[in-house]
Scaffold this active site. Structure first.
Site, short mmCIF file in Angstrom:
data_model
loop_
_atom_site.label_atom_id
_atom_site.label_comp_id
_atom_site.label_asym_id
_atom_site.label_seq_id
_atom_site.Cartn_x
_atom_site.Cartn_y
_atom_site.Cartn_z
N GLU A 1 0.75 -0.92 0.04
CA GLU A 1 -0.07 -0.40 0.01
C GLU A 1 0.38 0.95 0.12
OE1 GLU A 1 -3.75 -1.79 2.51
OE2 GLU A 1 -2.28 -0.71 3.49
N PRO A 2 0.02 2.41 -0.78
CA PRO A 2 1.23 3.58 -0.41
C PRO A 2 1.39 3.84 0.58
CG PRO A 2 -0.64 3.31 -1.70
CD PRO A 2 -0.99 2.07 -1.24
N GLY A 3 2.46 4.20 1.34
CA GLY A 3 3.57 4.34 2.61
C GLY A 3 3.43 3.15 3.30
N GLY B 1 4.55 -0.45 2.43
CA GLY B 1 6.23 -1.12 1.90
C GLY B 1 5.47 -1.97 2.97
N SER B 2 6.73 -2.77 3.22
CA SER B 2 7.11 -3.70 3.53
C SER B 2 6.34 -4.09 4.88
CB SER B 2 8.10 -4.29 3.89
OG SER B 2 9.06 -4.15 2.67
N ILE C 1 1.47 -2.98 -8.27
CA ILE C 1 0.99 -3.67 -8.01
C ILE C 1 1.85 -4.06 -9.75
CG2 ILE C 1 -0.72 -5.34 -8.67
CD1 ILE C 1 0.02 -4.26 -5.32
N ALA D 1 -2.60 -7.79 12.39
CA ALA D 1 -1.75 -8.73 11.62
C ALA D 1 -2.49 -9.85 11.88
CB ALA D 1 -1.04 -9.33 12.11
N GLU E 1 7.39 -17.41 -2.58
CA GLU E 1 7.90 -15.50 -3.11
C GLU E 1 9.53 -15.09 -2.99
OE1 GLU E 1 6.73 -11.16 -3.10
OE2 GLU E 1 5.18 -12.69 -2.10
N LEU F 1 32.41 -2.63 -17.74
CA LEU F 1 33.16 -3.64 -19.10
C LEU F 1 33.10 -3.64 -20.14
CD1 LEU F 1 33.04 -7.10 -16.95
CD2 LEU F 1 35.48 -5.26 -17.73
#
Length: 381
Positions: A129-131, A133-134, A159, A180, A244, A339
Site C-alpha cells: 500500500e502507499p506509505g 511498503g513492507s 502491483i 495482523a 515468493e 566492462l
C-alpha cells in the site's frame, strides 16, 4: 560447476521453455516494452504450453507437477531473457497459484483455476500500500461486513500485472483492532463496480511490466469471494512468502549469470590498446571473482530449491537467499556495465537494461533491510 538438482525430465522441460521463448517471446520484446505490458496472446500461449498451471491439480486444467524444481526451471529460463518475464509470470503462476490452490474451496477452484491455467484469467496480488511498503501487518485497506457481503475500500500500489489482471487477490483489514490477526484475503474481479486501475507506473526499469496503482471504492464482494478463513490472511501471506522470496532469488541469480556470461564473451571481442580487454589482468581477476561469486551463490540457492521441493525451506533461509542474490546481482551487473564501457550505459545494449531492471530486487518481496531483520531475530538479537 555442474549442477545436480535437475534430472532428465527437468532438462526436457527446460528445452521446451527455451523453444517457447524463442518462438513466442523474443520476437516481441520491443513491443512488450512499448506497450508496458505482456500481451494476452503471450499469456494464452504460455497457458497452452502448461506453464501457468504447474501447481494446479489436473482436474482443473493444471500440470500438477508436485515438484517445485519445474517452477525453478521455468523461472531461470524466463530470467535469462529479462527480469520482467519471471516477475509477471511469477506473480501469476508462482505466487498467486498457492493461494488459489491451497486456500480456496471447491466452488472457487472450479470458478477460477481452469481459466487461470489457460491464461484467460490473469491474476495479481494486492499487498503493498502507499506509505506501507513492507509493513504488511498495518494495512489501511478495509473490508467491512454488510450482510453476506463485504465492502472494500482502500488502495494498493506497485502491483505487478495490476494494469491487466482479471482477478486480484487483495489483503484487507477485517478487524482493525486485531492488526495482523485481523487481515483477510479476497478474490476481487477487476470488472467490479468501484474497482479502478490508477496509472501504470513509470519505473526506472522493467518497461515491459504493467506495474500499477489500484483503487477500491465501495467494492462489494461476497463471502464466496473470501480466500481462506476470516482473519487468517496474514498467516497465509507469511506461509507463502518463502516461495515468493525463493522465486526472487532464482530470478536474481539466473539473470545475473546470463548477463555475466554474455559480458565474458564481450570482453574477448572488445579491443583496447591492441588487445582484448579480457586479457588485462585487472579484468581477468574481476571476472574470476564474479564467476566464482555467482557459482558459490548458486550452490546455496540450489540447496534452497531442494529444501522447498521437500517442504523444508524456512522463512529465514528464504530471506537469506533473497537478500544475498539481489546484492550479488546488482554488484555483478554494475561491473558488467563497467566492462562494456560507454556502451554499457546505452539503453540499446542489453546490459544497460538488465542493470536498470535489477535495482528493484533489493526492494521488492520484502526489502533487504527487512530480510536482515528476520535473520537477526532468528539469531536471538
Amino acid at each position: 560447476m555442474k549442477r545436480t538438482i535437475y534430472d532428465e525430465d527437468h532438462e526436457a522441460f527446460r528445452s521446451s521453455v527455451k523453444e517457447f521463448l524463442d518462438r513466442e517471446v523474443t520476437p516481441h520484446l520491443e513491443e512488450h516494452a512499448q506497450n508496458h505490458g505482456l500481451s494476452r496472446e503471450f499469456w494464452k500461449a504460455a497457458g497452452a504450453q502448461g506453464f501457468l498451471g504447474l501447481e494446479v491439480p489436473e482436474e482443473y486444467g493444471g500440470m500438477e507437477a508436485n515438484d517445485y524444481r519445474f517452477n525453478a526451471v521455468l523461472t531461470e529460463e524466463l530470467a535469462k531473457v529479462n527480469m520482467t518475464l519471471p516477475s509477471c509470470v511469477g506473480i501469476h503462476a508462482d505466487i498467486v497459484a498457492p493461494y488459489l490452490v491451497h486456500l480456496t474451496n471447491d466452488e472457487q477452484k472450479k470458478r477460477w483455476l481452469p481459466d487461470f491455467c489457460t491464461g484467460d484469467l490473469l491474476t495479481a496480488i494486492g499487498m503493498t500500500e502507499p506509505g506501507g511498503g513492507s509493513d504488511l501487518a498495518n494495512l489501511k485497506t478495509t473490508a467491512v461486513r454488510d450482510g453476506d457481503d463485504w465492502i472494500i475500500n482502500g488502495s494498493k500500489t506497485f502491483i505487478t500485472n495490476g494494469g491487466s489482471a482479471d482477478l486480484v487477490v487483495v489483503a484487507a483489514s477485517t478487524d482493525k483492532e486485531k492488526r495482523a490477526k485481523g487481515i483477510s484475503l479476497f478474490g476481487v474481479d477487476t470488472t467490479s463496480d468501484g474497482f479502478s486501475v490508477g496509472r501504470v507506473l513509470d519505473k526506472v526499469g522493467q518497461d515491459e511490466s504493467d506495474t500499477a496503482e489500484l483503487a477500491f471504492e465501495d467494492v462489494r464482494v461476497s463471502n464466496d469471494d473470501m480466500i481462506g478463513e476470516l482473519d487468517t490472511g496474514f498467516i497465509s501471506m507469511m506461509q507463502f512468502l518463502p516461495q515468493e522470496r525463493l522465486g526472487s532469488a532464482i530470478t536474481n541469480l539466473a539473470h545475473a549469470a546470463q548477463i555475466l556470461e554474455e559480458t565474458v564473451e564481450y570482453t574477448k571481442e572488445r579491443k583496447a590498446f591492441g588487445q582484448a580487454i579480457g586479457s588485462f589482468q585487472a579484468n581477468q581477476f574481476l571476472l574470476a571473482e564474479l564467476v566464482t561469486q555467482v557459482e558459490v551463490t548458486q550452490a546455496y540457492v540450489d540447496v534452497c530449491i531442494m529444501k522447498h521441493t521437500h517442504g523444508e525451506l524456512t522463512p529465514v533461509d528464504a530471506a537469506k537467499a533473497k537478500w544475498w542474490t539481489s546484492q550479488v546481482q546488482n554488484d555483478v551487473l554494475d561491473h558488467c556495465v563497467q566492462l562494456h564501457g560507454g556502451y554499457g550505459y546505452m539503453n540499446e545494449y542489453r546490459v544497460a537494461r538488465a542493470w536498470r531492471d535489477a535495482r528493484v530486487t533489493k526492494i521488492w518481496a520484502g526489502s533487504n533491510e527487512i530480510m536482515k531483520m528476520l535473520i537477526g531475530r532468528d539469531l536471538g538479537l
